[in-house]
Structures are given as structure tokens and as C-alpha cells.
Design a protein around this motif. Structure first.
Motif: not given
Length: 801
Positions: A30-39
Motif C-alpha cells: 500500500v502506498i500512502t502520503d507521508q504527511d496526510s496518511k491518505q492512500p
């Protein structure tokens, strides 16, 4: 040893004979945004050098999946518009276990002609993007691969620049000459107790970690100038992360070896739900080592058991919950213990004493919950709750000869039970692609029940050293900013606020760091931080007896220990897989607790198991400074090497104003590591042999020597209890240390399982350097020595299925 070898042989060939060849495995993540933790939806994931080229786009939930990947090592490239490109090299694919990745991507500051910057995970940068200096990530593969690690995350740290251990078999972590008791351990971002079996009241020591490499994800380790979120620490921070269990398929790991038997289980809760569990249990009776002659001559039994778990529970609207924990129980009974084998607390010299028996029991537990709630595409809130428990029971019995009968009596007795309740909340907001905000607050309630007593030298009257049942609270607040001026220049700045509610002590601690990419292959970094920590709690409640027989507790008003950290670093990449790093530092320590007596050189920063309960004042000072050089060739084409060297100095001053070495001042250390894989062996090309080695050279800890005359002969006076020459305290060590460690593993991949036999031989030359000395009339010249641990083989068999 023969029985263990027979069992391993039987299990190994029973499993390997059971399956036919079909050596593929699933690689997903799974890949997520470093800051928002959204996918991140629509990111491109590429298996480099695959033929035909394997490419896939992430789904709406950020997931990707490659089925039927051949076993071996792969490199993954990840890219997406507006994000820095990622390269994840040397990912191991085994047949017995799916490869599951959790990947964070960092938004790019700027794009030039549609080309985004590339971030190579090979460099080992910390996962925490608020750390720009004196930090690195440590992968589970490194923990398992590096010789001397014993599959133990705490032992892996001494492979890196500026870090060493006590060399006496303990898991002490000495960072840049600082006492190991000022290390901060963290699990899943939450502060925890020392996670080692058999630790002492200062939460140091211990010889075997509760942590297990089977459960680890990539973790961060910091050695100075910490970012503002880290408080109550002077020496180093080890932030250990646990991996998530497989949320699609049930998997297991079984291990059997000299140090114990273990079982790891993981899997989903139900089909279609992204939640998972991961649990491990280990049991060991190390008395087997005594039977093999590998326990250093100690006569006795030593046992431990431990467990760990992580449960991940995502929800559709309420965010993601994760629950985690580690726990351990251990005990030993050693008979006829001398300081050459084990340092006992409360040790006293009596002419008619013939020996000591030492009985110890310890327990620890760290349980926690993390919750991440995404607010919008740029921000999220992290909430954490945890409970920690640590118990230490010590009993030292003295043996006397009465007529022809040996009798014993209880001398030292200690009972410690420490419970800690923690809660924290952190708000993260990516205000723009250049500016990130992090603000948080952390509360801790520490509950102590502690009683310690021992017999006096003269009258055998039991004296109480410490006796209290108290609560202490601390509150820490911080604010942190990360600003990226452009793709080359980044700064992190913030403030930490520490408050001790016991005596209303507090600090305001500014932090600042800078990272400047001078070119595509070179980086300059600098950092400053003011840091503070509480002293070990037993000092606050020390009971000092007055001449009239009454007792006082003079240390309730002890202030925080404080330090200024300065760091300057330079890193140069000579190729994609080769780098050199130079870092220099200076630490100005002040407010150190020292004896309130100009004739006493005691300082708490030198404290080991030789506990002293004295009237203390915050008038001591110290300095740590040094230079660290690292040359690293990352694993590629089946081999790697790591060479690092540190030259450093660590000193302190007590009330007499004389500058002395601290006991942890080794002055220099050198590590040389090398490893080579021989993959695709056998007709089915499913076997791999791995060889790894480590050579360590370093100075010993500084000691207080025995009294000697001008002729060099011993001049102790047992009748008046005069043994040590405090005028020469910590001037020198006794002997430099070297150690050679080698490990060998043999791995076979089968369609439904991966089998591995691992052998690690610590101190293969059996070098027994002298670490400290003590008076022993039974030894030649009446001098006994505590020595470096001898040769120690660790054999283990594992099956992944």
C-alpha cells in the motif's frame, strides 16, 4: 548441543522433502502520503529489470499487487505526479512468506520539465522526515544479516559509528560516550521501558532483548540533536517499529535454537477486511549453555520467556486503530558469584565471607494503542495511549564457613515495581508542499514502589537505602516546523517544553537543523538542540542517615540534567551504492547531579550497578565531542561492506572542579563489516548461502584502579575497607578490546515454505580483554578481573510457511 542439532536436522529435512518445485511468491503493498496518511491512487509501481517489464498502477485504496514473482531479490520503482520518485532496492522475495510493503511518498517541492526528484531508500535516511542530522533507519534485514546481531534489535546498534556496548555480555548502548541509562526506547512511537531481560533499577543492563526481529519493520535510531518531538532524553533514541501482519493470508514462522524456541503467527481477521494480527512467543532455558560450557563459568540457571503482538484495525470513517505490546519474564540463580562473572548490587567485603549467591527475577510489559484519524488530504491527528510495567527483584546471599558447615544470610534485598501510564496527541498538517506543521502534547504518570536495603559492614544491622511508594507526573509539549526552501535546502525548527510536576522543574528547549544538497551527490547538514532528562527516580528518594540516627531525603528538589548538542555533517555519494559520511559533534552537559561533597567524585552519569545513595546537587558538568566517519557500500550484486570509525572524548567535573574521563569514555572505536550472498545454488537454484562478518576494535571503559604503591605492588587495606585509588579515578582503561564475529546461513526455498539454518559465532578468537579489576586474595597477586565475554555460538533453525 548434539540433541539440538539432531532436532534441527530432522525438522529441516522433513519439511524440505515434502514439497515439489514451484518457486513464486506474491509481492504487494500500500502506498500512502507521508504527511496526510491518505492512500495514493494511480501511482506507478515498476519491478526494475523484469522481462517482460512488470508495471502496475495503485488502486483507489493505494494498493498494488504482483503475483507469481520469482524468488530472489527485486528492486521496485515508485512514481506519481507531484511526488518524489522512490527506489526500493534489494527487496527479498521468499517462497514461504508473502512480501508485503507499506510505502510512504513525499510530495515534491518543485518539478522541473516534468521530472521529479528521486529518493533512494538505499541511503538509510530516517523514516521521520523531521530528522535531518544524526539519524538513520535500520531495516529488519540488516538486523538479521549483520554478524553479532543474534536476531536482537538492540545489539545491532553497536555496528554503527559512535555507538558501542559494555563488552561484558550486557545489552548496554553507549552513544557518543553517554551513559546507557539516558537512552530512550520507543515502540510504535510511544516511549517504553528498557526492553531487555535482567535489567537493573536504572533501566539499563540486561543481556537478551524482548524484541524479536521476526516482528520488526524498518526503525529509526538517533544519536544527537533530536527534533523537537523527542524530550526527556540526553543520549540516543531508538524508535522501534513493528510490521503489520499479513491481512490476506495466514502465515507462520517457527524457530528452534540455542537461545530458545519461538513461534510467530499472523494473518487476517476475515476475508475482505484489511485488518490483521501478528503475534510471537518465545521460551528459553539458557541453563543449556552451562551444560555446553558456554556460560562463562557461572554455576546456576537462567530462564526467560517473552511475547509480542500487533493488531491493526482500520475503519471506514473513524480512522485506523492499532494495538501493540511486548512482555517478558526472566529469572536466574547464580551460585558462588564473583565480580569476574557478574557484578552484584550492594557488594561488601568481609574477611570471613567465602562467596555470594545472586537470585534475580524481572518482568516487563509495554502495551499501547495508536489511532490515526485523517482530517483532510493535508492533515491528520495521531493519538496514543500506553501502559508500561517493570519489576526487578534482587536478593544477594552471603556464604560463610561456620566450623565445617557453609551457611548463608541475606545481605542485599531490592524490590522495584514501576508502572507508567502515558497519553499523547499530535496534530500534523501539510500547510503547503514546502511547509509542514507538527504540534503535540505528552503526559506521563509514573507510579513507583521501591524498597531496597542491605546489611552494614560493621554491625550487620539492616540499613534501608530507599523506601517509597510515590507518583510522579510529567507533561511535555512541542511544536515542530519543516520548511523546504527548494529541492536543495530544507530546515526543521521547533521547541520542546518539559515539565516535572514533582518539584515544578521545567525547561524550554529550542531545536534547529538544516540539510543542504550541495550537488546531486553531496549533502551538508547541521543541527543544534537543547535537551534535558530526569535522573533515575531512586535518587530523588534516597534516604541519608544523619549522625543522630534520623534520616532525610535531600534530593527531592533535583533539577533536570541538561545538554546543548551541536552537530555538523557531510555526506558524499560516489555511486548509487557507495557513500561516505563524516559527522562531528559537541555536547555541552550541565546541571549534572554530583555528590554534595568536594571530596567525593561521584556523578550519576557514571552510575552502574555500584549504586550510591548520597546528597546530590545539580552542579556537575561534562563534555562529549568527537568525529565519526562511515564508508558504506550498500548491498548490491550480492555483497556489501560497512566501515566506520569514531574518535571521541567524554569528560565530567564534580564539585572539586577537576576534569575527569567518564567511565564510558572509550576514546575510539572501529567497525568493519562484510557480507556476501551465494544465491541460486543447486539444480533448482533455490538455495542461498550467506556469509557475514564483523571486526570490532575499541578502547575499554575507564576504571577506578586498585591502590598500588610506588613499586606497582598492591597496597589495599582490607581491614579499613580501602581498596581503590580514587585519585586516579577514570584516568585509564585496563586494556583495549577487539572482537571478531562471523555468521553463516543456509536457506532453501520450497513452494510452500522457506527453511533457514543460521549459525553466529560471537568473539570467535575467544579474546578475553580485561574490563575492570577488584581485590581477590584467591587470585595471583590478589587481583581479579572482569573480562570481555568469551566465544559464544548461536545456532538456530527457522521455517517460514
Amino acid at each position: 548441543m548434539k540433541q539440538i542439532g539432531t532436532i534441527i536436522f530432522f525438522l529441516f529435512f522433513s519439511f524440505t522433502a515434502a514439497f515439489s518445485q514451484n518457486l513464486n511468491q506474491t509481492v504487494r503493498g500500500v502506498i500512502t502520503d507521508q504527511d496526510s496518511k491518505q492512500p495514493i491512487e494511480g501511482a506507478t509501481v515498476v519491478i526494475a529489470d523484469s522481462n517482460p517489464l512488470k508495471v502496475i498502477l495503485t488502486r483507489k485504496d493505494g494498493s498494488f499487487r504482483f503475483d507469481n514473482m520469482p524468488i530472489g531479490r527485486i528492486t521496485i520503482h515508485v512514481s506519481n505526479v507531484g511526488y518524489e520518485k522512490l527506489i526500493l532496492p534489494n527487496i527479498v522475495v521468499n517462497s514461504g512468506k508473502e512480501t508485503v510493503l507499506n510505502i510512504n511518498m513525499q510530495e515534491a517541492v518543485a518539478q522541473l520539465d516534468g521530472i521529479v526528484l528521486t529518493f533512494d531508500k538505499n541511503k538509510g535516511q530516517p523514516l521521520n522526515d523531521m530528522t535531518l542530522v544524526s539519524g538513520r533507519s535500520i531495516s529488519p534485514e540488516q538486523t538479521n544479516r549483520y554478524a553479532g546481531g543474534f536476531n536482537d534489535p538492540s545489539r545491532i546498534l553497536s555496528n554503527f559509528a559512535g555507538v558501542t556496548s559494555s563488552q561484558d555480555g550486557s545489552n548496554d548502548i553507549i552513544v557518543r560516550g553517554n551513559s546507557p541509562k539516558y537512552i530512550q526506547w520507543r515502540l510504535e512511537g510511544m516511549q517504553i521501558t528498557n526492553p531487555n531481560h535482567f535489567s537493573d533499577q536504572s533501566a539499563v543492563g540486561g543481556s537478551i532483548s524482548v524484541l524479536n526481529n521476526n516482528l520488526l519493520a524498518t526503525s529509526d535510531f538517533y544519536t544527537g540533536a533530536f527534533s523537537a518531538e523527542y524530550g526527556d532524553v540526553l543520549s540516543g533514541v531508538y524508535d522501534v517499529k513493528l510490521r503489520q501482519g499479513n491481512n490476506e493470508k495466514f502465515e507462520s514462522i517457527f524457530g528452534l535454537g540455542v537461545l530458545g524456541t519461538e513461534l510467530t503467527l499472523e494473518g487476517p481477521f476475515k476475508k475482505g477486511y484489511k485488518g490483521s494480527f501478528l503475534v510471537n512467543y518465545r521460551y528459553s532455558t539458557v541453563s543449556l549453555l552451562s551444560n555446553l560450557g558456554l556460560a562463562g563459568g557461572i554455576d546456576g540457571t537462567l530462564n526467560f520467556q517473552d511475547a509480542a503482538f500487533k493488531v491493526v484495525l482500520p475503519t471506514k470513517k473513524a480512522g485506523q486503530f492499532s494495538f501493540f505490546g511486548i512482555a517478558g519474564f526472566s529469572n536466574f540463580l547464580f551460585e558462588d558469584v564473583s565480580p569476574a562473572l557478574w557484578q552484584t548490587p550492594g557488594r561488601r567485603f568481609l574477611p570471613n565471607k567465602i562467596g555470594e549467591n545472586y537470585q534475580k527475577g524481572s518482568q516487563l510489559a509495554n502495551l499501547g494503542m495508536n489511532h490515526i484519524l485523517t482530517i483532510n488530504k493535508n492533515s491528520h491527528i495521531h493519538t496514543g495511549l500506553s501502559f508500561s510495567l517493570e519489576g526487578v527483584d534482587d536478593d544477594v546471599f552471603e556464604n560463610f564457613k561456620v566450623d565445617t558447615v557453609t551457611r548463608n544470610q541475606l545481605n542485599f534485598n531490592g524490590r522495584l515495581l514501576r508502572s507508567t501510564y502515558r497519553g499523547e496527541i499530535t496534530y500534523n498538517n501539510k500547510l503547503s508542499s514546502k511547509l509542514k506543521l507538527q504540534v503535540g502534547s505528552k503526559y506521563a504518570l509514573l507510579d513507583y514502589k521501591f524498597n531496597q536495603s542491605m546489611l552494614t559492614d560493621s554491625t550487620n544491622v539492616r540499613a534501608t537505602l530507599v523506601n517509597f511508594n510515590e507518583n510522579i507526573s510529567t507533561i511535555r509539549n512541542f511544536i515542530n516546523f519543516r520548511y523546504r526552501f527548494n529541492e536543495k535546502l530544507t530546515t526543521v525548527f521547533g521547541v520542546q517544553n518539559m515539565n516535572v510536576l514533582l518539584n515544578n522543574k521545567h525547561t524550554i528547549e529550542p531545536r534547529l537543523s538544516l540539510n543542504w544538497e550541495l550537488s546531486k551527490t553531496s549533502v551538508l547538514s547541521a543541527g543544534y538542540g537543547k535537551h534535558s532528562t530526569m535522573e533515575s527516580i531512586h535518587h530523588y528518594y534516597s534516604q541519608i542517615k544523619l549522625s543522630d540516627g534520623s534520616s532525610i531525603e535531600p534530593n527531592k528538589d533535583l533539577d533536570l540534567l541538561k545538554a546543548h548538542h551541536f552537530v555538523l555533517g557531510y555526506e558524499k555519494r560516489f555511486s548509487k551504492y557507495m557513500m561516505i559520511k563524516l559527522e562531528t559533534y559537541y555536547q555541552d552537559l550541565y546541571n549534572l547531579p554530583v555528590a554534595n561533597d568536594e571530596g567525593n567524585i561521584f556523578a550519576t552519569i557514571n552510575e552502574g550497578l555500584d549504586f550510591q545513595y548520597l546528597d546530590l546537587v545539580n552542579k556537575g558538568s561534562g563534555k562529549n565531542y568527537g568525529v565519526e566517519l562511515t564508508v558504506e557500500r550498500f548491498f548490491n550484486k550480492n555483497f556489501y561492506y560497512l566501515v566506520n570509525a569514531s574518535v571521541y572524548n567524554s569528560t565530567y567535573k564534580a564539585l572539586d572542579g577537576i576534569e575527569r574521563n567518564t567511565r564510558f569514555n572509550g576514546n575510539y572505536l572501529v567497525n568493519v563489516l562484510f557480507g556476501k550472498d551465494f544465491p541460486k545454488l543447486g539444480k533448482a537454484q533455490n538455495k542461498t548461502i550467506s556469509f557475514n562478518s564483523r571486526a570490532f576494535f575499541g578502547g575499554g571503559k575507564k576504571t577506578i584502579p586498585l591502590l598500588r604503591g610506588a613499586d606497582g605492588n598492591l597496597a589495599v587495606d582490607p581491614a579499613s575497607k580501602r581498596f581503590y585509588d580514587y585519585g586516579k579515578a577514570y584516568k585509564n582503561d585496563i586494556q583495549d578490546i577487539y572482537q571478531l564475529t562471523m555468521s553463516l546461513s543456509y536457506k532453501i526455498n520450497k513452494p510452500k515454505a522457506t527453511h533457514e539454518i543460521f549459525l553466529n559465532i560471537e568473539n570467535i578468537t575467544n579474546n578475553r580483554a580485561r574490563l575492570s579489576e577488584f581485590y581477590d586474595p584467591g587470585e595471583p597477586g590478589s587481583v581479579g578481573y572482569m573480562k570481555q565475554g568469551g566465544v559464544f555460538p548461536n545456532l538456530m533453525y527457522r521455517v517460514y510457511f
